[in-house]
Design a protein around this motif. Structure first.
Motif, mmCIF file in Angstrom:
data_model
loop_
_atom_site.group_PDB
_atom_site.id
_atom_site.type_symbol
_atom_site.label_atom_id
_atom_site.label_comp_id
_atom_site.label_asym_id
_atom_site.label_seq_id
_atom_site.Cartn_x
_atom_site.Cartn_y
_atom_site.Cartn_z
ATOM 1 N N ILE A 57 34.001 2.217 -30.598
ATOM 2 C CA ILE A 57 35.325 1.362 -30.791
ATOM 3 C C ILE A 57 35.899 0.518 -29.181
ATOM 4 C CG2 ILE A 57 37.474 1.867 -30.468
ATOM 5 C CD1 ILE A 57 37.715 4.528 -31.246
ATOM 6 N N HIS A 58 35.648 -0.560 -29.589
ATOM 7 C CA HIS A 58 35.315 -1.098 -27.940
ATOM 8 C C HIS A 58 37.139 -2.638 -27.580
ATOM 9 C CE1 HIS A 58 31.404 -0.618 -28.353
ATOM 10 N NE2 HIS A 58 31.693 -0.675 -28.791
ATOM 11 N N GLY A 59 37.904 -1.089 -27.549
ATOM 12 C CA GLY A 59 39.668 -2.016 -27.667
ATOM 13 C C GLY A 59 39.588 -2.603 -26.229
ATOM 14 N N ILE A 60 39.132 -1.213 -25.222
ATOM 15 C CA ILE A 60 39.626 -2.242 -23.876
ATOM 16 C C ILE A 60 38.216 -1.837 -23.485
ATOM 17 C CG2 ILE A 60 40.368 -1.252 -21.318
ATOM 18 C CD1 ILE A 60 42.397 0.413 -22.995
ATOM 19 N N ARG A 61 37.806 -3.361 -22.694
ATOM 20 C CA ARG A 61 36.355 -3.855 -21.850
ATOM 21 C C ARG A 61 36.509 -3.558 -20.404
ATOM 22 N NH1 ARG A 61 32.771 -5.986 -26.854
ATOM 23 N NH2 ARG A 61 34.463 -5.557 -28.520
ATOM 24 N N LEU A 62 35.637 -3.433 -20.365
ATOM 25 C CA LEU A 62 35.424 -3.489 -18.884
ATOM 26 C C LEU A 62 34.609 -3.559 -18.400
ATOM 27 C CD1 LEU A 62 37.887 -0.199 -17.563
ATOM 28 C CD2 LEU A 62 38.451 -2.539 -17.435
ATOM 29 N N VAL A 63 33.279 -3.195 -18.390
ATOM 30 C CA VAL A 63 31.792 -3.787 -18.486
ATOM 31 C C VAL A 63 31.013 -3.500 -19.295
ATOM 32 C CG1 VAL A 63 29.491 -2.758 -17.541
ATOM 33 C CG2 VAL A 63 32.118 -1.538 -15.830
ATOM 34 N N GLY A 64 31.204 -4.844 -19.909
ATOM 35 C CA GLY A 64 30.430 -5.010 -20.470
ATOM 36 C C GLY A 64 31.357 -4.969 -22.018
ATOM 37 N N SER A 65 30.734 -4.579 -22.987
ATOM 38 C CA SER A 65 31.594 -3.748 -23.984
ATOM 39 C C SER A 65 32.311 -2.550 -23.851
ATOM 40 C CB SER A 65 31.120 -3.761 -25.470
ATOM 41 O OG SER A 65 29.546 -2.857 -25.194
ATOM 42 N N PHE A 66 32.172 -2.074 -22.438
ATOM 43 C CA PHE A 66 32.378 -0.305 -22.390
ATOM 44 C C PHE A 66 33.886 -0.626 -21.515
ATOM 45 C CE2 PHE A 66 28.098 0.000 -23.890
ATOM 46 C CZ PHE A 66 27.880 1.139 -24.813
ATOM 47 N N GLY A 67 34.282 0.728 -21.501
ATOM 48 C CA GLY A 67 35.871 1.008 -21.083
ATOM 49 C C GLY A 67 35.863 2.493 -20.768
ATOM 50 N N PRO A 68 37.076 2.705 -20.033
ATOM 51 C CA PRO A 68 37.014 3.897 -19.744
ATOM 52 C C PRO A 68 36.780 4.884 -20.455
ATOM 53 C CG PRO A 68 39.083 2.599 -18.944
ATOM 54 C CD PRO A 68 38.515 2.077 -19.771
ATOM 55 N N ILE A 69 37.238 4.888 -21.760
ATOM 56 C CA ILE A 69 36.921 5.452 -22.607
ATOM 57 C C ILE A 69 35.922 6.055 -23.019
ATOM 58 C CG2 ILE A 69 36.878 4.306 -24.513
ATOM 59 C CD1 ILE A 69 38.872 7.440 -24.740
ATOM 60 N N HIS A 70 34.991 5.249 -23.073
ATOM 61 C CA HIS A 70 33.597 5.956 -22.529
ATOM 62 C C HIS A 70 32.483 6.484 -21.890
ATOM 63 C CE1 HIS A 70 34.217 2.181 -24.934
ATOM 64 N NE2 HIS A 70 33.520 2.942 -25.870
ATOM 65 N N LEU A 71 33.403 6.783 -20.361
ATOM 66 C CA LEU A 71 33.265 7.620 -20.022
ATOM 67 C C LEU A 71 34.473 9.031 -19.417
ATOM 68 C CD1 LEU A 71 34.491 5.572 -16.334
ATOM 69 C CD2 LEU A 71 32.219 5.809 -17.575
ATOM 70 N N LEU A 72 34.870 9.473 -20.431
ATOM 71 C CA LEU A 72 35.382 10.122 -20.589
ATOM 72 C C LEU A 72 34.550 11.087 -21.515
ATOM 73 C CD1 LEU A 72 37.674 12.062 -20.559
ATOM 74 C CD2 LEU A 72 39.125 10.383 -21.861
ATOM 75 N N SER A 73 34.293 10.038 -23.267
ATOM 76 C CA SER A 73 33.378 10.929 -23.576
ATOM 77 C C SER A 73 31.590 11.318 -23.430
ATOM 78 C CB SER A 73 33.483 9.154 -24.850
ATOM 79 O OG SER A 73 34.654 8.670 -25.730
ATOM 80 N N ILE A 74 31.737 10.237 -22.982
ATOM 81 C CA ILE A 74 29.804 11.442 -21.435
ATOM 82 C C ILE A 74 30.861 12.517 -20.976
ATOM 83 C CG2 ILE A 74 28.448 10.207 -19.897
ATOM 84 C CD1 ILE A 74 28.570 7.526 -20.867
ATOM 85 N N PHE A 75 31.481 11.942 -20.274
ATOM 86 C CA PHE A 75 31.808 13.559 -19.931
ATOM 87 C C PHE A 75 32.346 14.764 -20.975
ATOM 88 C CE2 PHE A 75 35.328 16.242 -18.252
ATOM 89 C CZ PHE A 75 34.927 16.980 -17.180
ATOM 90 N N THR A 76 33.026 14.203 -21.690
ATOM 91 C CA THR A 76 33.047 15.316 -22.844
ATOM 92 C C THR A 76 31.872 15.918 -23.408
ATOM 93 O OG1 THR A 76 35.331 14.327 -23.133
ATOM 94 C CG2 THR A 76 34.249 15.845 -25.000
ATOM 95 N N LEU A 77 30.635 15.154 -23.634
ATOM 96 C CA LEU A 77 29.628 15.385 -24.241
ATOM 97 C C LEU A 77 28.650 16.968 -23.494
ATOM 98 C CD1 LEU A 77 28.568 12.429 -26.231
ATOM 99 C CD2 LEU A 77 29.801 14.401 -27.295
ATOM 100 N N VAL A 78 28.710 15.895 -22.266
ATOM 101 C CA VAL A 78 28.361 16.793 -21.372
ATOM 102 C C VAL A 78 28.757 18.036 -20.408
ATOM 103 C CG1 VAL A 78 27.825 16.946 -18.497
ATOM 104 C CG2 VAL A 78 27.017 14.668 -20.016
ATOM 105 N N VAL A 79 30.128 18.486 -20.819
ATOM 106 C CA VAL A 79 30.743 19.083 -20.550
ATOM 107 C C VAL A 79 30.821 20.281 -21.770
ATOM 108 C CG1 VAL A 79 33.029 20.131 -19.387
ATOM 109 C CG2 VAL A 79 32.049 17.914 -18.142
ATOM 110 N N LEU A 80 31.769 19.879 -22.149
ATOM 111 C CA LEU A 80 31.692 21.098 -23.884
ATOM 112 C C LEU A 80 30.320 21.915 -24.227
ATOM 113 C CD1 LEU A 80 32.391 18.449 -26.722
ATOM 114 C CD2 LEU A 80 33.887 20.416 -26.018
ATOM 115 N N PRO A 81 29.050 21.658 -23.581
ATOM 116 C CA PRO A 81 27.847 22.343 -23.295
ATOM 117 C C PRO A 81 28.490 23.816 -22.427
ATOM 118 C CG PRO A 81 27.168 20.103 -24.315
ATOM 119 C CD PRO A 81 28.243 20.119 -23.848
ATOM 120 N N VAL A 82 27.950 23.635 -21.279
ATOM 121 C CA VAL A 82 28.900 24.300 -20.627
ATOM 122 C C VAL A 82 29.798 24.948 -20.234
ATOM 123 C CG1 VAL A 82 29.387 24.239 -18.335
ATOM 124 C CG2 VAL A 82 28.370 22.571 -18.541
#
Length: 132
Positions: A61-86
């Motif tokens: 999903i690329h509705g809000i693009r800040l860096v290339g085709s990525f936006g803040p939602i993608h940072l949140l997604s990375i954070f979620t994928l890292v923190v869930l196993p913790v």
């Protein structure tokens, strides 16, 4: 209210939205239900799987693009994928306070706060809820 805008969107968007809505409802159930029980653990695993779907599907999903085709939602997604196993590991090792704090943070940040931004005019969920 009409689901048409959501159902007509690219496949990743309805997958993302329906998984997020299901995770939101299950999260509320988890907060209200007794902790440490077999149902809590079972629903918890389903919630974790839904959150993995929510976070992973966001990369298409690329509705809000800040860096290339990525936006803040993608940072949140990375954070979620890292923190869930913790958070799961904290529960597994009986560090319940840490587990609870992390899960509340993921629920409020990744579902509630991010979900509110989907209601901004021009977004698909705004059209679904408000019809315009």
């Amino acid at each position: 209210m009409s689901l048409a805008p959501l159902l007509e969107a690219a496949p990743a968007i309805p997958l993302h939205a329906f998984a997020a809505m299901a995770a939101f409802v299950l999260g509320l159930v988890q907060f209200a239900a007794p902790k440490g029980t077999l149902p809590h653990r079972t629903v918890g695993w389903i919630w974790v799987a839904l959150m993995v779907v929510v976070a992973t599907s966001s990369f298409w999903i690329h509705g809000i693009r800040l860096v290339g085709s990525f936006g803040p939602i993608h940072l949140l997604s990375i954070f979620t994928l890292v923190v869930l196993p913790v958070a799961v590991w904290r529960a597994h090792t009986h560090r319940v306070t840490d587990h609870r704090r992390i899960m509340i943070f993921i629920f409020t940040g990744a579902l509630v706060v991010a979900g509110v931004f989907t209601l901004v005019p021009g977004r698909i969920m705004h059209r679904v809820i408000f019809g315009s």
